[in-house]
Structures are given as structure tokens and as C-alpha cells.
Design a protein around this motif. Structure first.
Motif, mmCIF file in Angstrom:
data_model
loop_
_atom_site.group_PDB
_atom_site.id
_atom_site.type_symbol
_atom_site.label_atom_id
_atom_site.label_comp_id
_atom_site.label_asym_id
_atom_site.label_seq_id
_atom_site.Cartn_x
_atom_site.Cartn_y
_atom_site.Cartn_z
ATOM 1 N N ASP A 268 -3.411 0.355 -4.609
ATOM 2 C CA ASP A 268 -4.263 -0.009 -5.612
ATOM 3 C C ASP A 268 -4.305 -1.579 -5.484
ATOM 4 O O ASP A 268 -3.471 -2.292 -6.329
ATOM 5 N N ALA B 129 3.223 2.738 -10.120
ATOM 6 C CA ALA B 129 3.386 3.993 -9.490
ATOM 7 C C ALA B 129 4.095 4.915 -10.454
ATOM 8 O O ALA B 129 3.967 6.265 -10.491
ATOM 9 N N ARG C 123 3.475 -3.060 -8.327
ATOM 10 C CA ARG C 123 2.987 -1.887 -7.954
ATOM 11 C C ARG C 123 4.152 -0.378 -8.181
ATOM 12 O O ARG C 123 3.624 0.490 -8.372
ATOM 13 N N ARG C 124 5.373 -1.127 -7.926
ATOM 14 C CA ARG C 124 6.161 0.111 -8.401
ATOM 15 C C ARG C 124 6.390 0.541 -9.962
ATOM 16 O O ARG C 124 6.402 1.819 -10.299
ATOM 17 N N ASP D 126 0.818 -1.258 -0.090
ATOM 18 C CA ASP D 126 0.023 0.142 0.045
ATOM 19 C C ASP D 126 0.882 1.124 -0.033
ATOM 20 O O ASP D 126 0.486 2.124 -0.578
ATOM 21 N N ASP D 127 2.048 1.084 0.624
ATOM 22 C CA ASP D 127 2.960 2.329 0.688
ATOM 23 C C ASP D 127 3.558 2.556 -0.889
ATOM 24 O O ASP D 127 3.679 3.880 -1.240
ATOM 25 N N VAL D 128 3.669 1.651 -1.583
ATOM 26 C CA VAL D 128 4.164 1.466 -2.909
ATOM 27 C C VAL D 128 3.176 2.133 -3.937
ATOM 28 O O VAL D 128 3.415 3.206 -4.696
ATOM 29 N N CYS D 129 2.119 1.617 -3.599
ATOM 30 C CA CYS D 129 1.064 1.940 -4.455
ATOM 31 C C CYS D 129 -0.301 1.511 -4.045
ATOM 32 O O CYS D 129 -0.529 0.408 -4.027
#
Length: 272
Positions: free
Chosen positions: A168, A225, A221-222, A163-166
Motif C-alpha cells: 500500500d 501490516a 508498513r510493518r 511492497d512485500d511488507v505491505c
């Protein structure tokens, strides 16, 4: 016998259960009772021995043999041999060490990676109800038991990291589609993008790469982002069903014949 998790925590283990008990909480209750068996649901299974976690598996996470084969440490034939000779005795892990296929520390490290990877999915809080089968054991056998609280903590830490990375979570299950020509990505990310075809999900890509699924989720996710993969497509909305115009005309054409109904009524009353 397989019982609902509230029964496992309540009747089978002697405590008061709850029908809405979340999965991680169920594991904590079973650990407190030093339970042995398997806690499973739609996203995976967690095996316990005297309250400690000894194995976890999930259809979303590559299995131990896939991870070992990807590193070149164990051939398919060696794994099949271990299954044939020790699977029914629940000692596949010990057999691999005793036969010199793997060093004990090497097996422990790889197994811990597979355990935490599968537990992340098996302990997902939104994956539906869980059930507990007392006394069940896994064919791999105990390798290095892990306290349940450690497994819980690591699962929460991983969820927070994603969640901290993205923030969704749809990216974890949606097909991965590269957004445009990518530059300045790591070699590991490039290997992922080479397999991203708009059809394969992150977990499918993880199996092909022989990498833990969670590592692939982090990279996806990275990349999202950074705008290097497309965001998941929105769920199709359910539109109201509008009847076609011809239906109104057909309904109007079939209005009842009032005069005919009156004649039928009169005829029936005359017979009474």
C-alpha cells in the motif's frame, strides 16, 4: 542551461530521446554517455560525474548533516563552518575530512546511506517528468562515486521490499496514526509511534528522528501490516453537483414573455 530529459539524452548527449522516458531509464542513458550534471524532477535530484552517481537529494529524505548530527558525530557549528569555507568550492566533504571532523571511511558510509535514501525518492517511477542540467555539480563534492546501475538496482530492491511488507504505497505519504495501544514493538518502532500524531508523515518523522526515510517507511508498513497504525484515509470522491430545488422554481419564474418578444420583433421590422 536546463533541458528536458529527452533533449539531454537526445540533442545534448547525441542519442535518440523519448518524451515518455522513465526516470531510471534516463539515468541509465546519461550514465552510458558518461554525463556530468544533475538529473532532477519533482521528487529529488541525482548528481552525476562522468556517468557515476556522486550525490542525491530529496525533500523527502533527511540530509547528510541531519543524519550526522543525529549520531552525535558532527555539530551544527562544524557543518556551518565547512559550508562557509568549502561550499563555494564544492569541497565540503573533503574539508570535513581534512579538518579532522570526520574520518574518511565514516563520511563515506554516512554519505552512501544518504545517497541511497534520497535516490529512492528521486528515481520514483511515478514522480513526473525529469530534466537534466549538464555540467552542474553539488557543493558537497564527490565522496565515493557509485555506478548508476547500482543506484538503480538498490532503488528497485527497496521498492519491492516495501511492497512485500505491505503493498500500500499510500502509507509512504499519509499521516501516521496509531491504531491502538501498542505492545510488542521494537524500541525503534516505539520511537516512531511516539511522534505519530495523525499529522506527521513518515518522512517528517524521519527528519525528527534523524533516521533515513526509507527505514521509517519500512517500519510504518510493518506496523500497518500488523494493524498497529490506521490505514490511509480514502481520497474524497467528487460527487456530482446537484442543483438546489429552488433553482428550478427560479428558472420557471423567468420564462420568456412571448407576447413582449413578438411586439419587439414587429417594432424592429417596421423600422427596416
Amino acid at each position: 542551461m536546463t533541458v528536458a530529459v529527452e533533449s539531454a539524452v537526445g540533442s545534448t548527449l547525441g542519442g535518440g530521446g523519448s518524451a515518455t522516458l522513465p526516470r531510471v531509464s534516463a539515468l541509465a542513458h546519461l550514465a552510458e554517455q558518461h554525463a556530468t550534471g544533475v538529473l532532477f524532477g519533482g521528487s529529488g535530484a541525482v548528481y552525476l560525474l562522468d556517468g557515476d552517481v556522486v550525490h542525491a537529494e530529496s525533500p523527502e529524505a533527511p540530509t547528510l548533516d541531519v543524519l550526522l548530527a543525529a549520531t552525535g558525530r558532527l555539530s551544527e557549528g562544524a557543518w556551518r563552518d565547512a559550508m562557509d569555507h568549502a561550499g563555494s568550492h564544492h569541497r565540503v566533504g573533503r574539508y570535513l575530512v581534512d579538518q579532522g571532523r570526520l574520518a574518511e571511511g565514516e563520511l563515506e558510509i554516512c554519505h552512501l546511506g544518504a545517497l541511497f535514501d534520497a535516490a529512492y525518492f528521486a528515481l520514483a517511477p511515478d514522480s513526473g517528468p525529469v530534466r537534466f542540467r549538464p555540467g552542474a555539480s553539488h557543493w558537497l563534492g564527490p565522496i565515493r562515486p557509485v555506478p548508476a546501475r547500482v543506484v538503480e538496482r538498490e532503488s528497485r530492491r527497496r521498492r519491492q521490499l516495501l511492497d512485500d511488507v505491505c503493498p500500500d504505497p499510500r502509507l509512504d505519504t499519509a499521516p501516521v496514526t496509531p491504531h491502538r495501544a501498542t505492545r510488542h514493538v521494537t524500541r525503534r518502532q516505539q520511537a516512531l509511534l511516539d511522534l505519530a500524531d495523525g499529522v506527521r508523515t513518515p518522512c517528517a518523522i524521519a527528519r525528527l528522528l534523524g533516521r533515513p526515510a526509507f527505514h521509517v517507511l519500512v517500519d510504518v508498513r510493518r506496523l500497518a501490516a500488523a494493524g498497529l497504525v490506521d490505514p490511509p484515509r480514502p481520497e474524497p470522491s467528487v460527487e456530482a453537483c446537484v442543483p438546489p430545488s429552488w433553482l428550478d422554481h427560479a428558472a420557471a419564474a423567468r420564462e420568456p414573455d412571448v407576447e413582449l418578444l413578438r411586439r419587439l420583433r414587429d417594432a424592429l421590422e417596421a423600422r427596416l
